[in-house]
Write a protein that holds these residues in place. Structure first.
Motif, PDB file in Angstrom:
ATOM      1  N   ILE A 118      39.945   4.228  -8.589  1.00 57.95           N
ATOM      2  CA  ILE A 118      41.196   4.068  -7.803  1.00 57.95           C
ATOM      3  C   ILE A 118      40.640   2.907  -6.589  1.00 57.95           C
ATOM      4  CG2 ILE A 118      42.462   5.194  -5.995  1.00 57.95           C
ATOM      5  CD1 ILE A 118      42.538   7.656  -7.537  1.00 57.95           C
ATOM      6  N   HIS A 119      41.726   2.230  -6.483  1.00 55.55           N
ATOM      7  CA  HIS A 119      41.496   0.951  -5.488  1.00 55.55           C
ATOM      8  C   HIS A 119      42.598   1.309  -4.382  1.00 55.55           C
ATOM      9  CE1 HIS A 119      39.366  -1.508  -8.847  1.00 55.55           C
ATOM     10  NE2 HIS A 119      38.584  -0.681  -8.245  1.00 55.55           N
ATOM     11  N   ALA A 142      40.280  -6.031   1.737  1.00 51.54           N
ATOM     12  CA  ALA A 142      39.275  -4.879   1.803  1.00 51.54           C
ATOM     13  C   ALA A 142      39.864  -3.923   0.874  1.00 51.54           C
ATOM     14  CB  ALA A 142      38.981  -4.581   3.057  1.00 51.54           C
ATOM     15  N   VAL A 143      39.102  -3.647  -0.350  1.00 47.39           N
ATOM     16  CA  VAL A 143      39.277  -2.623  -0.964  1.00 47.39           C
ATOM     17  C   VAL A 143      38.580  -1.402  -1.124  1.00 47.39           C
ATOM     18  CG1 VAL A 143      40.002  -2.184  -3.581  1.00 47.39           C
ATOM     19  CG2 VAL A 143      40.630  -4.485  -2.588  1.00 47.39           C
ATOM     20  N   LEU A 144      38.999  -0.446  -0.813  1.00 47.12           N
ATOM     21  CA  LEU A 144      38.041   0.976  -0.999  1.00 47.12           C
ATOM     22  C   LEU A 144      38.289   1.456  -2.489  1.00 47.12           C
ATOM     23  CD1 LEU A 144      39.063   3.086   1.849  1.00 47.12           C
ATOM     24  CD2 LEU A 144      37.307   1.248   1.943  1.00 47.12           C
ATOM     25  N   GLY A 145      36.682   1.565  -3.070  1.00 48.73           N
ATOM     26  CA  GLY A 145      36.891   1.935  -4.410  1.00 48.73           C
ATOM     27  C   GLY A 145      36.406   3.361  -4.422  1.00 48.73           C
ATOM     28  N   ILE A 146      36.910   4.020  -5.536  1.00 47.28           N
ATOM     29  CA  ILE A 146      36.577   5.733  -5.606  1.00 47.28           C
ATOM     30  C   ILE A 146      36.478   5.869  -7.102  1.00 47.28           C
ATOM     31  CG2 ILE A 146      37.263   7.875  -5.214  1.00 47.28           C
ATOM     32  CD1 ILE A 146      39.153   5.755  -2.960  1.00 47.28           C
ATOM     33  N   PHE A 147      35.282   6.249  -7.445  1.00 43.63           N
ATOM     34  CA  PHE A 147      35.210   6.699  -8.781  1.00 43.63           C
ATOM     35  C   PHE A 147      35.684   8.237  -8.979  1.00 43.63           C
ATOM     36  CE2 PHE A 147      31.275   4.226  -8.144  1.00 43.63           C
ATOM     37  CZ  PHE A 147      31.620   3.195  -9.180  1.00 43.63           C
ATOM     38  N   LEU A 148      36.655   8.372 -10.121  1.00 41.15           N
ATOM     39  CA  LEU A 148      37.096   9.460 -10.624  1.00 41.15           C
ATOM     40  C   LEU A 148      35.896  10.245 -11.592  1.00 41.15           C
ATOM     41  CD1 LEU A 148      40.836   9.086 -10.798  1.00 41.15           C
ATOM     42  CD2 LEU A 148      39.409   9.452  -8.991  1.00 41.15           C
ATOM     43  N   ILE A 186      39.804   9.863  -0.969  1.00 42.91           N
ATOM     44  CA  ILE A 186      38.436   9.608  -0.327  1.00 42.91           C
ATOM     45  C   ILE A 186      37.470  10.917  -0.337  1.00 42.91           C
ATOM     46  CG2 ILE A 186      37.143   8.398   1.535  1.00 42.91           C
ATOM     47  CD1 ILE A 186      39.683   6.930   2.090  1.00 42.91           C
ATOM     48  N   PRO A 187      36.158  10.608  -1.125  1.00 43.94           N
ATOM     49  CA  PRO A 187      35.290  11.741  -1.143  1.00 43.94           C
ATOM     50  C   PRO A 187      34.864  12.173   0.355  1.00 43.94           C
ATOM     51  CG  PRO A 187      34.208   9.786  -1.938  1.00 43.94           C
ATOM     52  CD  PRO A 187      35.889   9.516  -1.774  1.00 43.94           C
ATOM     53  N   ASN A 188      34.436  13.468   0.411  1.00 46.82           N
ATOM     54  CA  ASN A 188      34.170  13.970   1.505  1.00 46.82           C
ATOM     55  C   ASN A 188      32.863  13.245   2.381  1.00 46.82           C
ATOM     56  OD1 ASN A 188      36.204  15.984   1.600  1.00 46.82           O
ATOM     57  ND2 ASN A 188      34.926  17.573   0.597  1.00 46.82           N
ATOM     58  N   ASN A 189      31.821  13.077   1.459  1.00 47.45           N
ATOM     59  CA  ASN A 189      30.751  12.340   1.764  1.00 47.45           C
ATOM     60  C   ASN A 189      31.193  10.625   1.677  1.00 47.45           C
ATOM     61  OD1 ASN A 189      28.341  10.652   1.575  1.00 47.45           O
ATOM     62  ND2 ASN A 189      27.097  12.385   1.032  1.00 47.45           N
ATOM     63  N   LYS A 190      30.914  10.193   2.990  1.00 42.47           N
ATOM     64  CA  LYS A 190      31.487   8.830   3.223  1.00 42.47           C
ATOM     65  C   LYS A 190      30.587   7.899   2.727  1.00 42.47           C
ATOM     66  CE  LYS A 190      35.027  10.821   5.181  1.00 42.47           C
ATOM     67  NZ  LYS A 190      35.170  11.826   4.355  1.00 42.47           N
ATOM     68  N   ALA A 191      29.379   8.184   2.151  1.00 42.45           N
ATOM     69  CA  ALA A 191      28.375   6.942   2.082  1.00 42.45           C
ATOM     70  C   ALA A 191      28.908   5.899   0.962  1.00 42.45           C
ATOM     71  CB  ALA A 191      27.140   7.630   1.194  1.00 42.45           C
ATOM     72  N   TYR A 192      28.655   4.602   1.093  1.00 43.79           N
ATOM     73  CA  TYR A 192      29.389   3.681   0.288  1.00 43.79           C
ATOM     74  C   TYR A 192      28.381   2.474   0.308  1.00 43.79           C
ATOM     75  CZ  TYR A 192      30.255   1.229   4.933  1.00 43.79           C
ATOM     76  OH  TYR A 192      29.961   0.665   6.146  1.00 43.79           O
ATOM     77  N   TRP A 193      28.690   1.734  -0.980  1.00 46.51           N
ATOM     78  CA  TRP A 193      28.145   0.412  -1.065  1.00 46.51           C
ATOM     79  C   TRP A 193      29.195  -0.719  -0.485  1.00 46.51           C
ATOM     80  CZ3 TRP A 193      27.321   3.583  -5.492  1.00 46.51           C
ATOM     81  CH2 TRP A 193      26.032   4.104  -5.788  1.00 46.51           C
ATOM     82  N   THR A 194      28.698  -1.736  -0.377  1.00 46.35           N
ATOM     83  CA  THR A 194      29.744  -2.849   0.098  1.00 46.35           C
ATOM     84  C   THR A 194      28.867  -4.254  -0.269  1.00 46.35           C
ATOM     85  OG1 THR A 194      31.034  -3.880   1.939  1.00 46.35           O
ATOM     86  CG2 THR A 194      28.607  -3.104   2.518  1.00 46.35           C
ATOM     87  N   TYR A 195      29.749  -5.098  -0.739  1.00 42.97           N
ATOM     88  CA  TYR A 195      29.513  -6.640  -1.168  1.00 42.97           C
ATOM     89  C   TYR A 195      30.709  -7.322  -1.194  1.00 42.97           C
ATOM     90  CZ  TYR A 195      31.436  -6.053  -5.672  1.00 42.97           C
ATOM     91  OH  TYR A 195      32.413  -5.872  -6.824  1.00 42.97           O
ATOM     92  N   VAL A 217      35.135  11.628  -6.848  1.00 41.74           N
ATOM     93  CA  VAL A 217      36.228  12.834  -6.688  1.00 41.74           C
ATOM     94  C   VAL A 217      36.728  13.272  -8.160  1.00 41.74           C
ATOM     95  CG1 VAL A 217      37.043  12.017  -4.583  1.00 41.74           C
ATOM     96  CG2 VAL A 217      38.315  11.628  -6.358  1.00 41.74           C
ATOM     97  N   GLN A 218      36.877  14.554  -7.936  1.00 42.35           N
ATOM     98  CA  GLN A 218      37.306  15.295  -9.339  1.00 42.35           C
ATOM     99  C   GLN A 218      38.934  15.001  -9.766  1.00 42.35           C
ATOM    100  OE1 GLN A 218      35.667  19.170  -9.876  1.00 42.35           O
ATOM    101  NE2 GLN A 218      33.557  18.570  -9.240  1.00 42.35           N
ATOM    102  N   VAL A 219      39.007  14.713 -11.000  1.00 43.94           N
ATOM    103  CA  VAL A 219      40.416  15.059 -11.557  1.00 43.94           C
ATOM    104  C   VAL A 219      40.245  15.612 -12.919  1.00 43.94           C
ATOM    105  CG1 VAL A 219      41.613  12.660 -10.750  1.00 43.94           C
ATOM    106  CG2 VAL A 219      40.284  12.819 -12.880  1.00 43.94           C
ATOM    107  N   SER A 220      41.216  16.201 -13.400  1.00 46.07           N
ATOM    108  CA  SER A 220      41.396  16.976 -14.625  1.00 46.07           C
ATOM    109  C   SER A 220      41.527  16.040 -15.815  1.00 46.07           C
ATOM    110  CB  SER A 220      42.339  18.138 -14.794  1.00 46.07           C
ATOM    111  OG  SER A 220      43.588  17.428 -14.846  1.00 46.07           O
TER     112      SER A 220
END
Ligand code: 1SD
Ligand code: ZN
Length: 267
Positions: A118-119, A142-148, A186-195, A217-220
């Motif tokens: 997700i962006h 600025a784009v926040l990227g979140i893996f599902l 957004i996941p509970n743990n806020k650790a991120y990479w940036t570039y 974050v989890q999805v079905s």
């Protein structure tokens, strides 16, 4: 009308630079996030990354022909800190996914792909007048990227996945009937990479500070299946054929070289 770019062989990522020259640049996205080359930069925590979406209204769900997108209205900035020197404002969020859960994310982590990404797209509203003006500036977006990851159903995202049949075709759109809170993505743990990187779709402007969360974050699987039923052509039109046969799947750009950019993390 079919778009002049897509994700098939004849119009896919390898062809984009023919019409969109920025796509051949050296600050392109996505990239492989390689933990072994990431530079630990504790100064990222001097002014921690923070967001506040309490005043945001998620107004419309839209099938763009390349995916689903939620349009947002927001009167004030809602993202700052971390790698950002200005305040940024959420304008929309959308998703990239695969034809099955083996593929789908744009960024990879140590060469591993996630089933979707997700962006949350923000523009620098402190420095620029509009998203359009900001979109091609080096510090414009600025784009926040979140893996599902496949797991439990995501209850808030269900407000969108349940609506996918109503936006099955390109340009279909729908006012969102219930309040949607983007912070739940957004996941509970806020650790991120940036570039420093680019839009991952044409025109591929090199204007994005990427902030990609390390935790997913989890999805079905059913929620991802609902995304995979979207179609890239307008209702009443003939499916375009081609290897994807009009299905919106594999709507991700493969990773590009990091080159001489710095990939940073706070810890
Ligand atoms: O793919 C999106 C595209 O749909 C558009 O939203 C653009 C911003 O104008 O951003 C790209 S992305 O880089 O966030 N994937
Ligand atoms: Zn995207």
């Amino acid at each position: 009308m079919q778009s002049d770019w897509g994700y098939e062989l004849h119009n896919g990522p390898a062809t984009w630079s023919d019409k969109f020259p920025a796509a051949a640049g050296s600050r392109q996205s996505p990239i492989n996030l390689d933990p072994s080359v990431a530079i630990v930069d504790p100064t990222l925590n001097d002014n921690p990354l923070k967001w506040d979406y309490s005043s945001v209204k998620c107004t419309t769900l839209l099938n763009t022909g390349h995916g689903w997108k939620v349009q947002v209205s927001s009167a004030s900035p809602n993202l700052d800190g971390g790698p950002l020197s200005n305040k940024y404002q959420l304008i929309q969020f959308h998703c990239h996914w695969g034809k099955n859960s083996e593929t789908g994310s744009e960024h990879t982590v140590a060469e591993e792909m996630f089933p979707a990404e997700i962006h949350l797209v923000h523009w620098n509203s402190e420095k620029y007048e509009s998203f359009e003006k900001a979109a091609s500036e080096e510090d414009g977006l600025a784009v926040l990227g979140i893996f599902l990851q496949v797991g439990d159903e995501h209850p808030e995202l269900r407000k969108l996945s349940d609506l996918m049949p109503s936006v099955r075709y390109k340009d279909d759109k729908l006012p969102l009937p219930r309040r949607f809170d983007p912070a739940t993505l957004i996941p509970n743990n806020k650790a991120y990479w940036t570039y420093p990187g680019s839009l991952t779709t044409p025109p591929c402007y090199e204007s994005v500070t990427w902030i990609v969360f390390k935790n997913s974050v989890q999805v079905s699987e059913d929620q991802l299946e609902a995304f995979r039923k979207l179609q890239s052509y307008c209702e009443g039109q003939k499916p375009p054929g081609g290897e994807l046969n009009g299905c919106i799947v594999e709507n991700y750009r493969p990773p590009l070289p990091l080159g001489n950019r710095e990939l940073r993390t706070a810890s």
